[in-house]
Write a protein that holds these residues in place. Structure first.
Motif, PDB file in Angstrom:
ATOM      1  N   LEU A  24     -29.193 -50.068 -20.122  1.00  0.00           N
ATOM      2  CA  LEU A  24     -29.859 -51.354 -19.863  1.00  0.00           C
ATOM      3  C   LEU A  24     -31.384 -51.360 -20.105  1.00  0.00           C
ATOM      4  O   LEU A  24     -31.988 -50.417 -19.747  1.00  0.00           O
ATOM      5  N   LYS A 146     -32.768 -51.879 -20.588  1.00  0.00           N
ATOM      6  CA  LYS A 146     -31.849 -52.753 -19.843  1.00  0.00           C
ATOM      7  C   LYS A 146     -30.523 -52.061 -19.583  1.00  0.00           C
ATOM      8  O   LYS A 146     -29.913 -52.225 -18.540  1.00  0.00           O
ATOM      9  N   LYS A 166     -14.904 -42.688 -18.866  1.00  0.00           N
ATOM     10  CA  LYS A 166     -14.334 -44.009 -19.130  1.00  0.00           C
ATOM     11  C   LYS A 166     -14.901 -44.590 -20.416  1.00  0.00           C
ATOM     12  O   LYS A 166     -14.193 -45.214 -21.200  1.00  0.00           O
ATOM     13  N   THR A 167     -16.168 -44.383 -20.631  1.00  0.00           N
ATOM     14  CA  THR A 167     -16.767 -44.946 -21.843  1.00  0.00           C
ATOM     15  C   THR A 167     -16.301 -44.179 -23.073  1.00  0.00           C
ATOM     16  O   THR A 167     -16.162 -44.747 -24.145  1.00  0.00           O
ATOM     17  N   THR A 193     -12.917 -53.899 -20.809  1.00  0.00           N
ATOM     18  CA  THR A 193     -14.377 -53.727 -20.768  1.00  0.00           C
ATOM     19  C   THR A 193     -15.072 -55.083 -20.711  1.00  0.00           C
ATOM     20  O   THR A 193     -16.083 -55.256 -20.023  1.00  0.00           O
ATOM     21  N   VAL A 200     -20.120 -57.141 -13.927  1.00  0.00           N
ATOM     22  CA  VAL A 200     -21.495 -56.624 -13.756  1.00  0.00           C
ATOM     23  C   VAL A 200     -22.503 -57.786 -13.786  1.00  0.00           C
ATOM     24  O   VAL A 200     -23.459 -57.805 -13.014  1.00  0.00           O
ATOM     25  N   ILE A 220     -26.608 -57.906 -19.538  1.00  0.00           N
ATOM     26  CA  ILE A 220     -25.606 -57.804 -20.611  1.00  0.00           C
ATOM     27  C   ILE A 220     -25.457 -59.122 -21.382  1.00  0.00           C
ATOM     28  O   ILE A 220     -24.371 -59.710 -21.465  1.00  0.00           O
ATOM     29  N   MET A 225     -25.763 -56.629 -25.936  1.00  0.00           N
ATOM     30  CA  MET A 225     -24.546 -55.979 -26.445  1.00  0.00           C
ATOM     31  C   MET A 225     -24.741 -55.551 -27.895  1.00  0.00           C
ATOM     32  O   MET A 225     -24.286 -54.483 -28.295  1.00  0.00           O
ATOM     33  N   GLU A 398     -11.609 -49.890 -14.848  1.00  0.00           N
ATOM     34  CA  GLU A 398     -11.363 -50.813 -13.729  1.00  0.00           C
ATOM     35  C   GLU A 398     -12.542 -51.753 -13.517  1.00  0.00           C
ATOM     36  O   GLU A 398     -13.697 -51.366 -13.730  1.00  0.00           O
TER      37      GLU A 398
HETATM   38  C1  HEM Z   1     -18.943 -50.462 -18.667  1.00  0.00           C
HETATM   39  C2  HEM Z   1     -18.637 -50.187 -23.471  1.00  0.00           C
HETATM   40  C3  HEM Z   1     -22.646 -52.865 -23.843  1.00  0.00           C
HETATM   41  C4  HEM Z   1     -23.492 -52.056 -19.156  1.00  0.00           C
HETATM   42  C5  HEM Z   1     -18.485 -50.233 -19.928  1.00  0.00           C
HETATM   43  C6  HEM Z   1     -17.222 -49.611 -20.238  1.00  0.00           C
HETATM   44  C7  HEM Z   1     -17.168 -49.486 -21.579  1.00  0.00           C
HETATM   45  C8  HEM Z   1     -18.354 -50.077 -22.136  1.00  0.00           C
HETATM   46  C9  HEM Z   1     -16.028 -48.866 -22.379  1.00  0.00           C
HETATM   47  C10 HEM Z   1     -16.142 -49.221 -19.238  1.00  0.00           C
HETATM   48  C11 HEM Z   1     -16.438 -47.940 -18.578  1.00  0.00           C
HETATM   49  C12 HEM Z   1     -16.490 -48.021 -17.092  1.00  0.00           C
HETATM   50  O1  HEM Z   1     -15.768 -48.793 -16.482  1.00  0.00           O
HETATM   51  O2  HEM Z   1     -17.297 -47.292 -16.519  1.00  0.00           O
HETATM   52  C13 HEM Z   1     -19.672 -50.941 -23.995  1.00  0.00           C
HETATM   53  C14 HEM Z   1     -19.878 -51.223 -25.404  1.00  0.00           C
HETATM   54  C15 HEM Z   1     -20.983 -52.002 -25.506  1.00  0.00           C
HETATM   55  C16 HEM Z   1     -21.501 -52.173 -24.170  1.00  0.00           C
HETATM   56  C17 HEM Z   1     -18.996 -50.685 -26.532  1.00  0.00           C
HETATM   57  C18 HEM Z   1     -21.635 -52.630 -26.717  1.00  0.00           C
HETATM   58  C19 HEM Z   1     -21.111 -52.665 -27.903  1.00  0.00           C
HETATM   59  C20 HEM Z   1     -23.258 -52.813 -22.622  1.00  0.00           C
HETATM   60  C21 HEM Z   1     -24.574 -53.306 -22.336  1.00  0.00           C
HETATM   61  C22 HEM Z   1     -24.825 -53.063 -21.009  1.00  0.00           C
HETATM   62  C23 HEM Z   1     -23.642 -52.431 -20.469  1.00  0.00           C
HETATM   63  C24 HEM Z   1     -25.485 -53.981 -23.344  1.00  0.00           C
HETATM   64  C25 HEM Z   1     -26.033 -53.378 -20.203  1.00  0.00           C
HETATM   65  C26 HEM Z   1     -27.110 -53.928 -20.685  1.00  0.00           C
HETATM   66  C27 HEM Z   1     -22.315 -51.589 -18.622  1.00  0.00           C
HETATM   67  C28 HEM Z   1     -22.134 -51.307 -17.212  1.00  0.00           C
HETATM   68  C29 HEM Z   1     -20.812 -50.855 -17.071  1.00  0.00           C
HETATM   69  C30 HEM Z   1     -20.226 -50.870 -18.395  1.00  0.00           C
HETATM   70  C31 HEM Z   1     -23.192 -51.466 -16.130  1.00  0.00           C
HETATM   71  C32 HEM Z   1     -20.084 -50.323 -15.843  1.00  0.00           C
HETATM   72  C33 HEM Z   1     -19.776 -51.115 -14.725  1.00  0.00           C
HETATM   73  C34 HEM Z   1     -19.302 -50.254 -13.531  1.00  0.00           C
HETATM   74  O3  HEM Z   1     -18.132 -49.920 -13.468  1.00  0.00           O
HETATM   75  O4  HEM Z   1     -20.119 -49.934 -12.704  1.00  0.00           O
HETATM   76  N1  HEM Z   1     -19.136 -50.533 -21.100  1.00  0.00           N
HETATM   77  N2  HEM Z   1     -20.680 -51.519 -23.285  1.00  0.00           N
HETATM   78  N3  HEM Z   1     -22.715 -52.303 -21.476  1.00  0.00           N
HETATM   79  N4  HEM Z   1     -21.160 -51.318 -19.305  1.00  0.00           N
HETATM   80 FE1  HEM Z   1     -20.889 -51.479 -21.255  1.00  0.00          FE
END
Ligand code: HEM
Length: 406
Positions: A24, A146, A166-167, A193, A200, A220, A225, A398
């Protein structure tokens, strides 16, 4: 390095890949949006700055699930939904079911021929991709302010290892033969996701930490993204090109196509998704390069990542090697921001031997008597790629229902 410690070093490298998508940032230096929608997969668009666009379909729905207290039940039901072609589980709230039935449909521009070629590319280049997703995209995410802040203050920030695995699932799923086919898992991963991101957006603004650090209310955005997207395929392709890895044009285009489809399935609007690598590079110049910056949260996250091997080797080998690779891949400026120390052995070795190593590996140079360093690099690549993939498999993504507790 003994076999044991090397394995663990590489495990960390693999695990880092996962973070690429997570992190972020401060849009302090964000430049005005001038990238033209004519260069997008949609070919046209309203031209609205994606900084002010989120996910109008998913956001109110997930906010309502959270407010109704439905999230734990939904997570339990969705744990059984793993394959793209599988019917949604019975018992989901009707509004969520309707949304998901729409969100799981591939767009009309999905091209099965290109997806087959993308798989060939992923198979051929899996070793480099594992390393790059891990150490280029993963570490870059810690200097996307961010993303670093959102990751740090959301629920998953309290357990980075779990978060990373997870990611990593997304990076694994997109590279499989059947990624977007009925027996694959990439559509499921993307739709879940998309729901996580919507949660979030609703939860983080309620965090007591958030108002103090973020200069934005809702995280986000579509622009964020795309920033993260560029830290993945755009950065990876730029490195492969810089390393002179030979890539047929059809494979390069196909790899882009699989990531375009990934973006669409994550809820990014087609008018913001670049149609070509030239368009991707020009958008990245505008949205990614100027916003990279250190934050206290990103520095802490990077440190956690570089220390992931410490329980095994006390950080004696894993930390310097990962740090040195990060400096090599992302440069002195970013390494300095992350307080990564210079390494007397590893830094010069990577600078001088990596280029010839790739050339030898790719058959572009005659084999020059197998210097030790080449074998070490090759071993590193293999382990990084393998472990990156193995981190990912049995994981269930989740929807969070709280922020980071402290
Ligand atoms: C969760 C992918 C962009 C913030 C996730 C997860 C994936 C993912 C696979 C699930 C994993 C999990 O539950 O922990 C992506 C992809 C992105 C992207 C491929 C862009 C192409 C972003 C951006 C932000 C962000 C731009 C913030 C600015 C988060 C957060 C979570 C998350 C905070 C976790 C929530 C939680 O369980 O606490 N993302 N993301 N993501 N992503 Fe992203």
């Amino acid at each position: 390095m003994d076999k044991h410690s090397r394995r663990n070093v590489l495990k960390v490298g693999g695990a880092l890949g996962a973070l690429g998508a997570l992190s972020l940032a401060t849009p302090a230096q964000a430049v005005p949006w001038t990238w033209a929608a004519s260069g997008s997969v949609a070919g046209a668009g309203a031209g609205t700055d994606p900084r002010w666009v989120w996910d109008p379909e998913a956001d109110p729905l997930v906010a309502s699930l959270l407010d109704r207290g439905d999230v734990p039940r939904v997570n339990e039901l969705l744990r059984t939904w793993t394959k793209n072609g599988q019917p949604l589980p019975a018992g989901l709230p009707a509004d969520l079911r309707d949304f998901m039935e729409g969100a799981r449909q591939l767009p009309s521009w999905a091209d099965q021929g290109k997806l087959a070629t993308a798989f060939e590319f992923n198979e051929k280049r899996g070793l480099y991709l594992g390393l790059l997703y891990g150490l280029a995209s993963g570490m870059m995410s810690t200097v996307i302010p961010k993303e670093a802040r959102a990751v740090y203050y959301s629920q998953g920030g309290a357990d980075m290892k779990d978060r990373i695995s997870k990611t990593a699932k997304l990076g694994y799923d997109i590279g499989t033969r059947n990624a977007f086919a009925p027996d694959g898992e990439m559509i499921v991963t993307c739709v879940k996701t998309r729901l996580v991101h919507a949660a979030v957006r609703h939860l983080l603004p309620q965090s007591p930490h958030w108002s103090g650090v973020a200069d934005e209310e809702i995280p986000i955005s579509q622009r964020d993204m795309m920033v993260t997207w560029h830290s993945l395929p755009t950065t990876v392709m730029q490195k492969l090109v810089a390393w002179k890895v030979p890539i047929p044009a059809a494979e390069s285009e196909a790899f882009l196509h699989s990531w375009q489809l990934g973006a669409h399935m994550l809820g990014i609007m087609d008018e913001y998704i670049p149609a070509t690598w030239a368009e991707a590079n020009s958008q990245a110049k505008q949205v990614l390069d100027p916003i990279l910056a250190p934050t206290p949260e990103g520095i802490k996250l990077a440190d956690i990542l570089l220390n992931l091997g410490s329980p095994v080797d006390g950080g004696i080998l894993s930390k310097p090697i990962l740090g040195s690779f990060t400096r090599f891949l992302l440069g002195d400026r970013i390494a300095g921001w992350l307080n990564i120390p210079r390494e007397l052995i590893w830094d010069p070795l990577l600078r001088t031997a990596w280029g010839p190593f790739i050339a030898v590996r790719e058959g572009l140079l005659p084999f020059p008597g197998a210097p030790e360093a080449y074998w070490l690099f090759d071993e590193f690549l293999r382990k990084a790629a393998l472990l990156f993939l193995s981190e990912a498999r049995p994981i269930s993504i989740e929807i969070p229902d709280t922020n980071r507790p402290s």
